[in-house]
Design an enzyme around this catalytic site. Sequence first.
Site, short mmCIF file in Angstrom:
data_model
loop_
_atom_site.label_atom_id
_atom_site.label_comp_id
_atom_site.label_asym_id
_atom_site.label_seq_id
_atom_site.Cartn_x
_atom_site.Cartn_y
_atom_site.Cartn_z
N LYS A 33 0.83 -1.24 -0.03
CA LYS A 33 -0.05 0.21 -0.16
C LYS A 33 0.82 1.27 0.03
CE LYS A 33 -3.80 -2.11 2.33
NZ LYS A 33 -4.91 -2.40 3.41
N ALA A 39 1.40 -0.42 13.26
CA ALA A 39 1.56 0.86 12.57
C ALA A 39 1.92 1.12 11.16
CB ALA A 39 2.55 1.69 13.46
#
Length: 279
Positions: free
Chosen positions: A68, A131
């Site tokens: 991503k 994260a």
Amino acid sequence: MTQPDRYAVFGHPIEHSQSPRIHALFAAQTGQDLIYTAEDVPPDRFESCVRAFFDGGGRGLNCTIPLKEMAWLLADSRSGRAKRARAVNTLLLRADGSIFGDNTDGIGLLRDLRDNLGLNLAGTKILILGAGGATRGILAPLLAERPDRLVIANRTVATAETLTVEFGDLGPVEGCGFAALAGRRFDLIINATAASLSGELPPLPADILAPGGSCYDLAYAAEPTPFVRWGQEKQAVVSADGIGMLVEQAAEAFLLWRGVRPQTRPVIETLEAERRTAK
């Protein structure tokens, strides 16, 4: 004879992906003529595979773990929510040949939590595990629901703290390591790590889920993930995997690509029924 428009999802691993099934159901529901496949693309081949896909007539791509943030870098232009997340899960080839990047993860998660599962996030304490790019995509929409506190726990504390700086203007967010979770309780725990893909569970204190709390795993599988099972063992009111989010974010991508929004609830119900039948 006109060939169907081509779409795909790139990821690594990708063999578990339900995206081709979801988009086939969307296409049948809306009368759209398209083909959607799943392709295993490691990070070192990502850009060349994207270029080859679009050069070969492809119209749009989804990008999942671990691609991503690479997709964000590759896009020529980006939506506002993708700019904020610095992560892209949807690519569109524009008429001028440029590549547009969007992030539909956050709105997909929010629609599943709020509309499908009936959770009200206002005033709650939310914990996100991990994260990475998946977390980046969901932070802004979650903070827009005005939780009392949102905590990001990550093995590398500095990575979590970086996100608190980037998103701190949107609401009360903090970063920490897993050891710092001792003695704290949360109303909603979201697993955004890749642990479930390898059958593992993030290290969590036994009493971290508040009474009446819920658990949500961004990952999904044919059987309940270790995190979903953990939530069930802790008597979570809701302990769900990410199949609903996957359908909801896919609907947003489908709208971007095709200009029509499919109905998601029938597709979620179909996938759930197929999972039950497969057991």
